[in-house]
Design an enzyme around this catalytic site. Structure first.
Site, short mmCIF file in Angstrom:
data_model
loop_
_atom_site.label_atom_id
_atom_site.label_comp_id
_atom_site.label_asym_id
_atom_site.label_seq_id
_atom_site.Cartn_x
_atom_site.Cartn_y
_atom_site.Cartn_z
N ARG A 83 46.44 74.36 -24.14
CA ARG A 83 46.00 73.18 -23.35
C ARG A 83 45.17 73.70 -22.21
O ARG A 83 45.65 74.49 -21.38
CB ARG A 83 47.21 72.40 -22.83
CG ARG A 83 46.82 71.36 -21.79
CD ARG A 83 47.91 70.39 -21.45
NE ARG A 83 48.18 69.47 -22.54
CZ ARG A 83 48.89 68.34 -22.41
NH1 ARG A 83 49.38 68.00 -21.24
NH2 ARG A 83 49.10 67.56 -23.45
N HIS A 128 42.14 65.43 -27.96
CA HIS A 128 43.60 65.60 -28.00
C HIS A 128 44.06 65.32 -29.43
O HIS A 128 44.73 64.32 -29.72
CB HIS A 128 44.24 64.64 -27.00
CG HIS A 128 45.66 64.95 -26.65
ND1 HIS A 128 46.33 66.06 -27.15
CD2 HIS A 128 46.56 64.29 -25.86
CE1 HIS A 128 47.56 66.07 -26.66
NE2 HIS A 128 47.73 65.01 -25.89
N GLN A 169 47.82 64.60 -30.49
CA GLN A 169 48.26 63.27 -30.09
C GLN A 169 47.84 62.22 -31.12
O GLN A 169 48.64 61.43 -31.61
CB GLN A 169 47.66 62.92 -28.72
CG GLN A 169 47.99 61.51 -28.25
CD GLN A 169 49.45 61.38 -27.88
OE1 GLN A 169 49.97 62.17 -27.11
NE2 GLN A 169 50.13 60.39 -28.44
N CYS A 227 49.72 56.89 -25.12
CA CYS A 227 50.05 58.29 -25.41
C CYS A 227 50.98 58.89 -24.36
O CYS A 227 51.62 59.90 -24.63
CB CYS A 227 48.78 59.12 -25.55
SG CYS A 227 47.75 59.09 -24.09
N ARG A 271 55.48 62.93 -32.19
CA ARG A 271 54.75 64.18 -31.92
C ARG A 271 55.50 65.35 -32.56
O ARG A 271 54.90 66.26 -33.12
CB ARG A 271 54.64 64.42 -30.40
CG ARG A 271 53.86 63.38 -29.62
CD ARG A 271 52.37 63.46 -29.86
NE ARG A 271 51.82 64.77 -29.62
CZ ARG A 271 51.43 65.24 -28.43
NH1 ARG A 271 51.50 64.47 -27.37
NH2 ARG A 271 50.92 66.46 -28.30
N1 CP Z 1 50.79 62.67 -24.43
C1 CP Z 1 50.86 63.93 -23.98
O1 CP Z 1 50.14 64.83 -24.44
O2 CP Z 1 51.78 64.10 -23.02
P1 CP Z 1 51.97 65.41 -22.12
O3 CP Z 1 50.78 65.52 -21.20
O4 CP Z 1 53.26 65.17 -21.41
O5 CP Z 1 52.03 66.61 -23.04
N1 NVA Z 2 43.72 61.37 -20.97
C1 NVA Z 2 44.94 61.96 -20.50
C2 NVA Z 2 45.86 62.22 -21.63
C3 NVA Z 2 47.20 62.80 -21.25
C4 NVA Z 2 48.06 63.10 -22.42
C5 NVA Z 2 44.63 63.23 -19.73
O1 NVA Z 2 43.77 64.00 -20.17
O2 NVA Z 2 45.22 63.45 -18.68
#
Ligand code: CP
Ligand code: NVA
Length: 306
Positions: free
Chosen positions: A100, A127, A130, A262, A290
């Site tokens: 990430r 993502h 997700q 999400c 997930r």
């Molecule tokens: N939806 C999602 O990716 O959540 P986190 O940021 O908690 O991993």
């Molecule tokens: N769009 C959001 C998604 C979090 C899971 C972000 O990037 O923070």
């Protein structure tokens, strides 16, 4: 061959469906094999995470493997070591890496030097874990009708929105996207989605009108208006106000509409507390899935390494 999962287009439509079907078997307890026995999976995160990190850790453990959490600050990369040297080193120890990070370009660069599968756990652009899992949630709910339902994404044209465009193409879905002017999703991801739609029969419709997007929709999806590491701008929040998922907006959708998020949610911005609580069970099933989908994805990627 090494297979990465940097974007949804890294898998074919057939592979996508087979991952979803496997996720279903895993969730039902029909596939309990330790597909990752003796494997080590690194989790290299430069941003916070609740769902992605924990669901990957549990997934790998339940599949018989081991995880190593690698916060950026704990690695020499935080002192200036080259990304490509980090990728080449970690490839010698690990069997798979989940990353990430803020910059999608950095993730692509990492993947260029990695000799083990790289999984995108969120970047500024996409993502895929997700949205793959969200499509699984819809498949579980709508079965074969998944291709006939109307799915509406409303809000910021962000990483999650970009990924939905590709998902519509990959799985042949019928997607409406409503975002304000200036906050549209990436045209690159839109084009990738459109190209896939030509093969799978999916469709993507972009509009600035949230009511048009949600009209008679079976599913309404939203995400935060300010993503991680983005500057909060009042101008953007004001532009997004008409896209809030609230009772009024929902009155234009089907009565049995499903609402998805999400998470994490910023209640009072992209969704009201009232609507969030009304659909909380579905939203947390989405979060649970997930785990099942990522198990199927890990199995697919690890078994593709020959
Ligand atoms: N939806 C999602 O990716 O959540 P986190 O940021 O908690 O991993
Ligand atoms: N769009 C959001 C998604 C979090 C899971 C972000 O990037 O923070």
């Amino acid at each position: 061959m090494i297979r990465n999962f940097v974007d949804l287009w890294d898998i074919t439509p057939d592979e996508g469906w087979s991952i979803l079907l496997n996720a279903e078997s895993i969730k039902r307890g029909q596939d309990r094999e330790k597909h990752l026995f003796g494997k080590n999976v690194g989790l290299f995160f430069t941003k916070p995470s609740t769902r992605t990190r924990v669901s990957f850790e549990v997934a790998v453990n339940q599949l018989g493997g081991n995880t190593i959490y690698l916060a950026e600050q704990s690695l020499q990369i935080s002192r200036g070591e080259d990304l490509k040297d980090t990728a080449r080193t970690l490839s010698r120890y690990l069997d798979c890496i989940v990353i990430r990070t803020d910059s999608h370009k950095r993730l692509e660069e990492y993947a260029k030097y990695s000799t083990i599968p790289v999984i995108n756990a969120l970047t500024d652009m996409s993502h895929p874990c997700q949205v793959l899992s969200d499509v699984f949630t819809l498949y579980e709910t709508f079965k074969e009708d998944i291709r006939n339902i109307k799915i509406a994404y409303v809000g910021d044209g962000n990483n999650v929105c970009n990924t939905w465009l590709v998902a519509a193409g990959l799985f042949g879905l019928n997607l409406f996207v409503a975002t304000p002017e200036g906050y549209e999703p990436s045209s690159y991801y839109y084009q990738a989605g459109e190209d896939l739609c030509k093969i799978t029969g999916g469709s993507i419709y972009l509009t600035v009108n949230p009511v048009e997007a949600v009209k008679d929709a079976h599913v309404i999806y939203t995400d935060v208006w300010v993503s991680m590491n983005q500057e909060r701008s009042e101008e953007k929040i004001n532009m997004l106000l008409p896209y809030q998922v609230n009772e009024e907006l929902l009155s234009h959708a089907r009565k049995d509409v499903k609402v998805m998020h999400c998470l994490p949610a910023k209640k009072g911005e992209e969704i009201t507390e009232e609507i969030f609580e009304k659909y909380a069970d579905f939203i947390f099933t989405q979060a649970e899935n997930r785990l099942h989908t990522q198990k199927a994805l890990l199995k697919f990627l690890i078994s593709s390494v020959i």
